[in-house]
Design a protein around this motif. Structure first.
Motif, mmCIF file in Angstrom:
data_model
loop_
_atom_site.group_PDB
_atom_site.id
_atom_site.type_symbol
_atom_site.label_atom_id
_atom_site.label_comp_id
_atom_site.label_asym_id
_atom_site.label_seq_id
_atom_site.Cartn_x
_atom_site.Cartn_y
_atom_site.Cartn_z
ATOM 1 N N TRP A 73 0.821 -1.208 0.000
ATOM 2 C CA TRP A 73 0.000 0.000 0.000
ATOM 3 C C TRP A 73 0.856 1.260 0.000
ATOM 4 O O TRP A 73 0.460 2.288 -0.542
ATOM 5 C CB TRP A 73 -0.885 -0.016 1.247
ATOM 6 C CG TRP A 73 -2.334 0.184 0.952
ATOM 7 C CD1 TRP A 73 -3.155 1.126 1.480
ATOM 8 C CD2 TRP A 73 -3.144 -0.584 0.058
ATOM 9 N NE1 TRP A 73 -4.415 0.990 0.961
ATOM 10 C CE2 TRP A 73 -4.435 -0.054 0.087
ATOM 11 C CE3 TRP A 73 -2.887 -1.674 -0.771
ATOM 12 C CZ2 TRP A 73 -5.482 -0.561 -0.676
ATOM 13 C CZ3 TRP A 73 -3.911 -2.188 -1.530
ATOM 14 C CH2 TRP A 73 -5.191 -1.631 -1.472
ATOM 15 N N SER A 108 -7.633 -4.165 -0.194
ATOM 16 C CA SER A 108 -8.207 -2.894 0.265
ATOM 17 C C SER A 108 -9.313 -3.136 1.281
ATOM 18 O O SER A 108 -9.402 -2.450 2.310
ATOM 19 C CB SER A 108 -8.738 -2.106 -0.929
ATOM 20 O OG SER A 108 -9.206 -0.847 -0.523
ATOM 21 N N GLN A 167 -9.346 4.872 -3.041
ATOM 22 C CA GLN A 167 -9.713 3.586 -2.449
ATOM 23 C C GLN A 167 -11.218 3.344 -2.477
ATOM 24 O O GLN A 167 -11.668 2.202 -2.351
ATOM 25 C CB GLN A 167 -9.169 3.484 -1.025
ATOM 26 C CG GLN A 167 -7.668 3.257 -1.003
ATOM 27 C CD GLN A 167 -7.069 3.230 0.390
ATOM 28 O OE1 GLN A 167 -6.003 3.765 0.610
ATOM 29 N NE2 GLN A 167 -7.747 2.599 1.334
#
Length: 211
Positions: A73, A108, A167
């Motif tokens: 990430w 995610s 996101q």
């Protein structure tokens, strides 16, 4: 008992990867609390005792996944370069984050579930590696502000805003596709999102000509 500290064999590494892949699917679908070792073992196609040879507890599997996830990430943010053109650098960061939303939706959701629960298993990572990197990149953004290359903004909230908008396309993908409909809800939605977000952020960050 977990495997010894001796170097793992190729087969052991392969088995661990099978377990982690299965656990990613189970955790991202059910959350940490809803996931069980039995579910992970079934998804991995192995017995529970065999799985427990590699990971003693559900928590150990989860932490391993989160450590990997955080490293993945943070990769796009690490690439934000103080040498490059600020607007191009920020556009590149937005695109890299959208690519992650497209390519790593399960990761995610796993991260979002952990944060919603108060980050009980990854708070040291957030307060350590994540904060250190964000502090570093916030200083890069401040440098661009001092040089008059972008407008005066809060660097941290700029980064938070990019996280939130990009996101969204992973965590709420079902909603995005439903609202866009069959004509616009295909793979092209990520390119559409990239163009929109680039325009949104660039218009907001580009210094205005003096009257």
């Amino acid at each position: 008992m977990a495997a010894s500290a001796r170097p793992r064999t190729r087969i052991q590494n392969e088995k661990r990867e099978v377990i982690l892949e299965a656990a990613l699917e189970v955790f991202s679908s059910n959350g940490f609390r809803g996931a069980t070792i039995d579910q992970i073992a079934e998804a991995a196609g192995m017995s529970k005792p065999n799985l427990l040879y590699y990971f003693r507890r559900k928590e150990d599997i989860h932490v391993t996944l989160m450590e990997r996830l955080l490293d993945t990430w943070l990769a796009p943010l690490r690439e934000l370069d103080d040498v490059g053109d600020p607007l191009a650098e920020i556009c590149g960061y937005i695109r890299r984050k959208l690519e992650m939303a497209r390519d790593y939706p399960r990761e995610s959701r796993l991260f979002a579930n952990e944060i919603i629960q108060g980050a009980p298993r990854i708070m040291p990572m957030l307060e350590g590696e994540l904060k250190q990197l964000v502090d570093e990149k916030a200083e890069v953004i401040r440098g661009w502000i001092r040089a008059g290359q972008i407008v005066r903004i809060d660097p941290y909230h700029l980064i938070f805003s990019i996280w939130a908008t990009t996101q969204h396309y992973a965590d709420f993908d079902v909603q995005v596709r439903a609202v866009l409909g069959p004509d616009r809800g295909g793979e092209g939605r990520f390119e559409d999102a990239a163009r929109f977000l680039e325009q949104l952020f660039m218009d907001g960050l580009r210094p205005k000509p003096e009257a």
